[in-house]
Design a protein around this motif. Structure first.
Motif, PDB file in Angstrom:
ATOM      1  N   THR A 192       0.810  -1.205  -0.226  1.00 42.31           N
ATOM      2  CA  THR A 192       0.083   0.124  -0.377  1.00 42.31           C
ATOM      3  C   THR A 192       0.734   1.838   0.651  1.00 42.31           C
ATOM      4  O   THR A 192       0.269   2.265  -1.054  1.00 42.31           O
ATOM      5  CB  THR A 192      -0.829   0.236   1.027  1.00 42.31           C
ATOM      6  OG1 THR A 192      -1.348  -1.331   1.261  1.00 42.31           O
ATOM      7  CG2 THR A 192      -1.765   1.799   1.341  1.00 42.31           C
ATOM      8  N   ALA A 193       2.217   1.093   0.758  1.00 44.98           N
ATOM      9  CA  ALA A 193       2.947   2.038   1.176  1.00 44.98           C
ATOM     10  C   ALA A 193       4.924   1.807   1.275  1.00 44.98           C
ATOM     11  O   ALA A 193       4.430   0.661   1.254  1.00 44.98           O
ATOM     12  CB  ALA A 193       2.359   3.422   1.817  1.00 44.98           C
TER      13      ALA A 193
ATOM     14  N   GLN B 223       7.447   2.625   3.456  1.00 42.37           N
ATOM     15  CA  GLN B 223       8.331   4.409   3.929  1.00 42.37           C
ATOM     16  C   GLN B 223       9.879   4.138   4.204  1.00 42.37           C
ATOM     17  O   GLN B 223      10.370   2.759   4.459  1.00 42.37           O
ATOM     18  CB  GLN B 223       7.309   3.547   5.304  1.00 42.37           C
ATOM     19  CG  GLN B 223       6.664   4.138   5.848  1.00 42.37           C
ATOM     20  CD  GLN B 223       5.557   4.237   6.923  1.00 42.37           C
ATOM     21  OE1 GLN B 223       5.742   4.731   7.953  1.00 42.37           O
ATOM     22  NE2 GLN B 223       3.795   3.386   7.389  1.00 42.37           N
TER      23      GLN B 223
ATOM     24  N   ARG C 167       3.250   6.516  -1.082  1.00 39.14           N
ATOM     25  CA  ARG C 167       2.025   5.566  -1.527  1.00 39.14           C
ATOM     26  C   ARG C 167       2.370   4.896  -2.621  1.00 39.14           C
ATOM     27  O   ARG C 167       2.942   5.420  -4.077  1.00 39.14           O
ATOM     28  CB  ARG C 167       0.921   6.537  -0.692  1.00 39.14           C
ATOM     29  CG  ARG C 167       0.950   6.962   0.306  1.00 39.14           C
ATOM     30  CD  ARG C 167      -0.707   8.243  -0.044  1.00 39.14           C
ATOM     31  NE  ARG C 167      -0.721   8.134   1.207  1.00 39.14           N
ATOM     32  CZ  ARG C 167      -0.759   7.993   3.003  1.00 39.14           C
ATOM     33  NH1 ARG C 167      -1.291   6.334   2.424  1.00 39.14           N
ATOM     34  NH2 ARG C 167      -0.993   8.249   4.086  1.00 39.14           N
TER      35      ARG C 167
ATOM     36  N   ASP D   6       4.544  -1.559   3.619  1.00 34.53           N
ATOM     37  CA  ASP D   6       3.785  -1.148   4.417  1.00 34.53           C
ATOM     38  C   ASP D   6       1.838  -1.414   3.957  1.00 34.53           C
ATOM     39  O   ASP D   6       2.222  -0.993   2.523  1.00 34.53           O
ATOM     40  CB  ASP D   6       3.940   0.585   4.784  1.00 34.53           C
ATOM     41  CG  ASP D   6       2.241   0.975   5.208  1.00 34.53           C
ATOM     42  OD1 ASP D   6       2.265   1.930   5.264  1.00 34.53           O
ATOM     43  OD2 ASP D   6       1.586   0.162   5.474  1.00 34.53           O
ATOM     44  N   THR D   7       1.508  -2.288   4.089  1.00 31.98           N
ATOM     45  CA  THR D   7       0.577  -3.227   3.360  1.00 31.98           C
ATOM     46  C   THR D   7      -1.006  -3.051   4.145  1.00 31.98           C
ATOM     47  O   THR D   7      -0.563  -2.238   5.446  1.00 31.98           O
ATOM     48  CB  THR D   7       0.868  -4.344   3.129  1.00 31.98           C
ATOM     49  OG1 THR D   7       0.641  -5.116   4.519  1.00 31.98           O
ATOM     50  CG2 THR D   7       1.534  -5.208   2.719  1.00 31.98           C
ATOM     51  N   ASN D   8      -1.903  -3.860   3.836  1.00 32.80           N
ATOM     52  CA  ASN D   8      -3.391  -3.613   4.374  1.00 32.80           C
ATOM     53  C   ASN D   8      -3.082  -4.739   5.945  1.00 32.80           C
ATOM     54  O   ASN D   8      -3.905  -4.324   6.863  1.00 32.80           O
ATOM     55  CB  ASN D   8      -4.417  -4.109   3.989  1.00 32.80           C
ATOM     56  CG  ASN D   8      -4.657  -3.195   2.817  1.00 32.80           C
ATOM     57  OD1 ASN D   8      -4.046  -1.846   2.701  1.00 32.80           O
ATOM     58  ND2 ASN D   8      -4.845  -3.940   1.651  1.00 32.80           N
ATOM     59  N   THR D   9      -1.995  -4.463   6.622  1.00 35.35           N
ATOM     60  CA  THR D   9      -1.899  -5.537   7.829  1.00 35.35           C
ATOM     61  C   THR D   9      -1.623  -5.186   8.902  1.00 35.35           C
ATOM     62  O   THR D   9      -2.514  -5.121   9.901  1.00 35.35           O
ATOM     63  CB  THR D   9      -0.502  -6.930   7.619  1.00 35.35           C
ATOM     64  OG1 THR D   9       0.560  -6.402   7.314  1.00 35.35           O
ATOM     65  CG2 THR D   9      -1.625  -7.968   6.557  1.00 35.35           C
ATOM     66  N   GLY D  10      -1.237  -3.994   8.874  1.00 35.62           N
ATOM     67  CA  GLY D  10      -0.754  -2.927   9.361  1.00 35.62           C
ATOM     68  C   GLY D  10       0.694  -2.620  10.086  1.00 35.62           C
ATOM     69  O   GLY D  10       0.516  -1.852  11.172  1.00 35.62           O
ATOM     70  N   LYS D  11       1.645  -3.202   9.298  1.00 31.51           N
ATOM     71  CA  LYS D  11       2.185  -3.551  10.860  1.00 31.51           C
ATOM     72  C   LYS D  11       3.339  -3.280   9.371  1.00 31.51           C
ATOM     73  O   LYS D  11       3.096  -4.024   8.308  1.00 31.51           O
ATOM     74  CB  LYS D  11       2.810  -5.279  11.274  1.00 31.51           C
ATOM     75  CG  LYS D  11       2.998  -6.158  10.044  1.00 31.51           C
ATOM     76  CD  LYS D  11       3.195  -7.584  10.970  1.00 31.51           C
ATOM     77  CE  LYS D  11       3.002  -8.477   9.726  1.00 31.51           C
ATOM     78  NZ  LYS D  11       2.306 -10.264  10.557  1.00 31.51           N
ATOM     79  N   LEU D  12       4.985  -2.958   9.879  1.00 30.50           N
ATOM     80  CA  LEU D  12       5.726  -2.832   9.263  1.00 30.50           C
ATOM     81  C   LEU D  12       6.889  -3.750   9.268  1.00 30.50           C
ATOM     82  O   LEU D  12       7.053  -4.053   9.773  1.00 30.50           O
ATOM     83  CB  LEU D  12       6.697  -0.901   9.103  1.00 30.50           C
ATOM     84  CG  LEU D  12       5.632   0.090   8.997  1.00 30.50           C
ATOM     85  CD1 LEU D  12       6.800   1.288   9.096  1.00 30.50           C
ATOM     86  CD2 LEU D  12       5.254   0.266   7.580  1.00 30.50           C
ATOM     87  N   THR D  13       7.036  -4.063   8.028  1.00 33.08           N
ATOM     88  CA  THR D  13       8.180  -5.206   7.698  1.00 33.08           C
ATOM     89  C   THR D  13       9.320  -4.687   6.848  1.00 33.08           C
ATOM     90  O   THR D  13       9.164  -3.839   5.963  1.00 33.08           O
ATOM     91  CB  THR D  13       7.281  -6.564   6.413  1.00 33.08           C
ATOM     92  OG1 THR D  13       6.617  -7.199   7.025  1.00 33.08           O
ATOM     93  CG2 THR D  13       9.060  -7.401   6.390  1.00 33.08           C
ATOM     94  N   PHE D  14      10.592  -4.439   8.056  1.00 34.82           N
ATOM     95  CA  PHE D  14      11.599  -4.100   7.311  1.00 34.82           C
ATOM     96  C   PHE D  14      12.799  -4.546   7.323  1.00 34.82           C
ATOM     97  O   PHE D  14      12.961  -6.057   6.984  1.00 34.82           O
ATOM     98  CB  PHE D  14      12.245  -3.297   8.868  1.00 34.82           C
ATOM     99  CG  PHE D  14      11.487  -2.102   9.848  1.00 34.82           C
ATOM    100  CD1 PHE D  14      10.419  -2.094  10.415  1.00 34.82           C
ATOM    101  CD2 PHE D  14      11.642  -0.532   9.301  1.00 34.82           C
ATOM    102  CE1 PHE D  14       9.307  -1.704  10.708  1.00 34.82           C
ATOM    103  CE2 PHE D  14      11.260   0.333   9.912  1.00 34.82           C
ATOM    104  CZ  PHE D  14      10.082   0.499  11.073  1.00 34.82           C
TER     105      PHE D  14
END
Lengths: 115, 110
Positions: free
Chosen positions: B30-31, B33, B50, B92-100
């Motif tokens: 979705t975005a 970061q 985004r 940044d996906t619709n899961t709400g968490k960020l994966t770095f």
């Protein structure tokens, strides 16, 4: 305007002991995240809460690790029977809302050393 | 993380030079970061771009996003010693968490 506050900043614990880490999110933020950072694994997601409810704990080791958010002003990460491999910097972050497109504001982290 | 990764582990430049950190990812986003982490601190967001955006600027920082090749870049112009840090991209996906990603260590020398 305080940021995310984490305590303690440093903790040394003996193998087999329990460690509890505290996080105070930014006031008004509805989502709280916990990450673990090591040289080998990098920044790993552990779990997150939205409006105090646990939403995703897919990164939490199934044994010994637990997280709670008893009220909107603090969250805790508890590690029982700590092991040397639990040594890491544990980072808490909060965001205004949960969901895509939100900025995570991190605390300075709690460095846990298990000896 | 296998979902996001920076392409170089470490970069070194001299003050005043420009530098680009690249990132590739393997999931629908979705975005994307970008975060920076200085020694002893938690990561701090630099730019959020985004999925429908191709470029985003923030002062001396410029991020690009190419969803077809699943890649992003962060460029810093006129670098300063205080830009020395680890730079992460995060999906940044619709899961709400960020994966770095694993991060790129940038050193800016005087």
């Amino acid at each position: 305007n305080a940021g995310v506050i984490q305590t303690p900043r440093h903790k040394v614990t003996g193998k087999g002991q329990e460690a509890t880490l505290w996080c105070e999110p930014i006031s008004g933020h509805s989502a709280v995240f916990w990450y673990r950072q090591t040289i080998v694994q990098g920044l790993e997601f552990l779990t997150y809460f939205r409006n105090q409810a646990p939403i995703d704990d897919s990164g939490m080791p199934k044994e010994r690790f637990s997280a709670q958010m008893p009220n909107q002003s603090h969250s805790t990460l508890k590690i029982q029977s700590t092991q040397p491999q639990d040594s890491a910097v544990y980072l808490c972050a909060s965001s205004l809302e949960a969901g895509a497109g939100n900025t995570l504001y991190f605390g300075e982290g709690s460095r846990l050393i298990v000896v | 993380s296998q979902l996001a990764e920076e392409n170089l582990w470490a970069l070194s430049v001299h003050e005043g030079e420009s530098v680009t950190v690249n990132c590739s990812y393997k999931t629908s986003i979705t975005a994307l970061q970008w975060y920076r982490q200085k020694s002893g601190e938690g990561p701090a967001q630099l730019i959020l771009i985004r999925s429908n955006e191709r470029e985003k600027r923030n002062g001396r920082l410029r991020a690009t996003l190419d969803t077809s090749s699943q890649s992003s870049s962060l460029s810093i112009t006129a670098t300063r010693c205080e830009d020395t840090a680890v730079y992460f991209c995060a999906t940044d996906t619709n899961t709400g968490k960020l994966t770095f990603g694993d991060g790129t260590v940038l050193t800016v020398k005087p």
